[in-house]
Enzyme design. Sequence first.
Site, PDB file in Angstrom:
ATOM      1  N   ASN A  78       0.855  -1.192   0.000  1.00  0.00           N
ATOM      2  CA  ASN A  78       0.000   0.000   0.000  1.00  0.00           C
ATOM      3  C   ASN A  78       0.891   1.241   0.000  1.00  0.00           C
ATOM      4  OD1 ASN A  78      -1.957   1.938   0.355  1.00  0.00           O
ATOM      5  ND2 ASN A  78      -2.357   1.444   2.516  1.00  0.00           N
ATOM      6  N   LYS A 125       0.056   4.328  -0.363  1.00  0.00           N
ATOM      7  CA  LYS A 125      -0.594   5.539   0.182  1.00  0.00           C
ATOM      8  C   LYS A 125      -0.361   6.742  -0.748  1.00  0.00           C
ATOM      9  CE  LYS A 125      -0.054   3.393   4.642  1.00  0.00           C
ATOM     10  NZ  LYS A 125      -0.060   3.494   6.073  1.00  0.00           N
ATOM     11  N   HIS A 136      -9.593   1.277   5.114  1.00  0.00           N
ATOM     12  CA  HIS A 136      -8.291   1.493   5.755  1.00  0.00           C
ATOM     13  C   HIS A 136      -8.473   2.482   6.914  1.00  0.00           C
ATOM     14  CE1 HIS A 136      -4.158   2.650   6.435  1.00  0.00           C
ATOM     15  NE2 HIS A 136      -3.803   1.557   5.799  1.00  0.00           N
ATOM     16  N   GLU A 179      -6.794   4.883   7.919  1.00  0.00           N
ATOM     17  CA  GLU A 179      -6.560   6.297   7.586  1.00  0.00           C
ATOM     18  C   GLU A 179      -7.805   6.911   6.968  1.00  0.00           C
ATOM     19  OE1 GLU A 179      -2.980   5.614   5.367  1.00  0.00           O
ATOM     20  OE2 GLU A 179      -1.931   5.167   7.230  1.00  0.00           O
ATOM     21  N   GLU A 214      -5.546  -4.932  10.916  1.00  0.00           N
ATOM     22  CA  GLU A 214      -4.552  -3.886  11.127  1.00  0.00           C
ATOM     23  C   GLU A 214      -4.861  -3.095  12.390  1.00  0.00           C
ATOM     24  OE1 GLU A 214      -2.577  -2.776   7.257  1.00  0.00           O
ATOM     25  OE2 GLU A 214      -4.413  -1.615   7.274  1.00  0.00           O
ATOM     26  N   GLY A 246       2.081   2.548  10.824  1.00  0.00           N
ATOM     27  CA  GLY A 246       2.985   3.681  10.638  1.00  0.00           C
ATOM     28  C   GLY A 246       3.686   4.153  11.898  1.00  0.00           C
ATOM     29  N   SER A 268       3.236  -1.713  10.566  1.00  0.00           N
ATOM     30  CA  SER A 268       4.693  -1.642  10.778  1.00  0.00           C
ATOM     31  C   SER A 268       5.425  -2.947  10.450  1.00  0.00           C
ATOM     32  CB  SER A 268       4.994  -1.200  12.221  1.00  0.00           C
ATOM     33  OG  SER A 268       4.501   0.102  12.432  1.00  0.00           O
TER      34      SER A 268
HETATM   35  P1  PGA Z   1       2.664   0.576   7.703  1.00  0.00           P
HETATM   36  O1  PGA Z   1       1.233   0.748   7.017  1.00  0.00           O
HETATM   37  O2  PGA Z   1       3.244  -0.715   7.179  1.00  0.00           O
HETATM   38  O3  PGA Z   1       3.435   1.778   7.260  1.00  0.00           O
HETATM   39  O4  PGA Z   1       2.455   0.526   9.169  1.00  0.00           O
HETATM   40  C1  PGA Z   1       0.362  -0.313   6.988  1.00  0.00           C
HETATM   41  C2  PGA Z   1      -0.908   0.054   6.272  1.00  0.00           C
HETATM   42  O5  PGA Z   1      -0.928   0.645   5.195  1.00  0.00           O
HETATM   43  O6  PGA Z   1      -1.944  -0.255   6.771  1.00  0.00           O
END
Ligand code: PGA
Length: 241
Positions: free
Chosen positions: A8, A10, A86, A88, A162, A168, A204
Amino acid sequence: MNKFFVANWKLNPQTEKEAIFLAKAEDFQNVVIAPPFPFLKSVSTNLKKSKIAAQNIFWEKSGAYTGEVSPAMLGSLNVEYVIIGHSERRKIFNETDEIINKKIQTALEMGLKIILCVGENWVVRKKGLSKTRNFIKNQLKKDLKISKNLKLAFNNLIIAYEPVWAIGTGKSDNPKETAEIIGFIKKFLIEYYKLKARVLYGGSVNSKNAKYFLEKKEIDGVLVGGASLKPEEFKKIVKVF
Ligand code: PGA
């Protein structure tokens, strides 16, 4: 069963040229790459093994919705998957379970495969695994409430577990607890929907911790954010097994 990987990206990278470079470096079997909308076409034409996902979708099929992208538009670009829910999007764009549910129904109707993200925040998790299981069960029930003419199947739904606090932050979940929660999600989907589904972990993930998640039989793969922007790092994650 082969492990499954989602990259992903982003809101990255910033240019089409970089996107093509990244795509070529991450073009492996069992990988789904989710670039930003403007790069979907050029990324997909440069992939030989990986599949492609959109990071979002709108629930209406057409009309006066400035700035939105419809499922049919994605389908016409050969986009096979879409990430829905997601954290976010839930947090920054105020997407509720009702909105997520509408997106899921439209995506199913239009034949897109769904990668549905669920997960608890730290307030819930620190109360323990039982509260966490309950929270996720409720999210799944609301997000996956679909009308009778639609059908969820192994081939059109992947769940990404998640934990919000792990995304992140550099603080990944404890793989043993992750495996337990993912085992619970699978059991719930079978009992409630008669549905066998792949369930991934995200939060992460990097080349050092990936193997501890991937070695668990309950965990079918990983959704990678930050580390998917570094081709060498991502390659190591995919090559763990
Ligand atoms: P990340 O993001 O690996 O940077 O923690 C995970 C995600 O996109 O859900």
